[in-house]
Design an enzyme around this catalytic site. Structure first.
Site, PDB file in Angstrom:
ATOM      1  N   VAL A  67       3.989  -1.914  -2.209  1.00 13.60           N
ATOM      2  CA  VAL A  67       4.893  -2.086  -3.354  1.00 13.60           C
ATOM      3  C   VAL A  67       6.323  -2.138  -2.829  1.00 13.60           C
ATOM      4  CG1 VAL A  67       5.770  -1.039  -5.488  1.00 13.60           C
ATOM      5  CG2 VAL A  67       3.342  -0.866  -4.926  1.00 13.60           C
TER       6      VAL A  67
ATOM      7  N   GLY B 238       4.607   2.235   4.983  1.00 16.36           N
ATOM      8  CA  GLY B 238       4.458   3.530   4.324  1.00 16.36           C
ATOM      9  C   GLY B 238       4.609   3.487   2.818  1.00 16.36           C
ATOM     10  N   HIS B 239       4.812   2.313   2.227  1.00 14.16           N
ATOM     11  CA  HIS B 239       5.070   2.222   0.777  1.00 14.16           C
ATOM     12  C   HIS B 239       4.266   1.100   0.153  1.00 14.16           C
ATOM     13  CE1 HIS B 239       7.563   1.920  -2.958  1.00 14.16           C
ATOM     14  NE2 HIS B 239       7.743   3.191  -2.727  1.00 14.16           N
ATOM     15  N   PHE B 240       3.098   1.152  -0.043  1.00  9.54           N
ATOM     16  CA  PHE B 240       2.084   2.119   0.332  1.00  9.54           C
ATOM     17  C   PHE B 240       1.035   1.369   1.135  1.00  9.54           C
ATOM     18  CE2 PHE B 240       4.024   3.415  -3.660  1.00  9.54           C
ATOM     19  CZ  PHE B 240       4.410   4.701  -3.397  1.00  9.54           C
TER      20      PHE B 240
END
Length: 154
Positions: free
Chosen positions: A64, A57-59
Site C-alpha cells: 500500500v 515494509g508497507h506491507f
C-alpha cells in the site's frame, strides 16, 4: 523537451521538475506535471511501482502506497505550481508544511496505479500559500486535503 504548452496549460517533464524543486530520489513524488496554469492549478502524475523502497515494509503481503506520501506528492505538485507562478527566482527554494486539514483517504493505492494529483491554489499572502488537492486513480478519488505551506530562502 522540458516543457510543452497545450490548450490545457503547460506540461512539465521530470528533468524540469528536478530543476524547479529540491526533492530527489527516493523522496521525489512527482514524475510529470501534465497541466499547470500559473497562479491557479496543476495536475501532477505519480507512477506507483513495486520498486519503491517502502513497499518492503508497507506491507509485504499487501503493498500500500503510504497516505503521508500521497500528501507529500500533493505538496510537491503545489511546489511546481508555486515556481511556475513566481518564476525562476523561486527555483530550488524549500517549501515547508504549515498545516494539513480535512485530509481524507478514500481507498488504498498500490503498485501499478497512476496517481493524478489535482492541486488548486486557494490563496497566497507573502510567502504563505494555501492549497486544496485531490488525488485520483482512474478518475476515482483516493485522497483529498487542504494544506498551507511556507516558501523560504535557505
Amino acid at each position: 523537451m522540458d516543457t510543452t504548452v497545450s490548450d490545457q496549460g503547460k506540461v512539465i517533464d521530470i528533468s524540469r521538475i528536478i530543476e524547479m524543486i529540491p526533492h530527489r530520489y527516493p523522496f521525489l513524488m512527482v514524475d510529470r506535471v501534465i497541466k499547470v496554469v500559473a497562479n491557479e492549478s496543476a495536475v501532477g502524475i505519480k507512477n506507483v511501482t513495486i520498486n519503491e523502497p517502502f513497499f518492503q515494509g508497507h506491507f509485504p503481503s499487501r503493498p500500500v502506497f503510504p497516505g503521508v506520501l500521497i500528501i507529500e506528492a500533493m505538496a510537491q505538485t503545489a511546489a511546481v505550481l508555486v515556481v511556475e507562478t513566481l518564476g525562476p527566482s523561486a527555483e530550488g527554494k524549500l517549501v515547508y508544511f504549515m498545516s494539513v486539514e480535512n485530509c481524507r483517504f478514500r481507498r488504498p493505492v498500490g503498485p501499478g496505479d497512476q496517481l493524478h494529483i489535482h492541486v488548486f491554489k486557494e490563496r497566497s499572502r507573502g510567502n504563505v500559500w494555501k492549497f486544496r488537492a485531490e488525488a485520483k486513480v482512474d478518475d476515482t478519488l483516493v485522497a483529498e486535503a487542504t494544506y498551507a505551506a511556507m516558501i523560504l530562502d535557505e
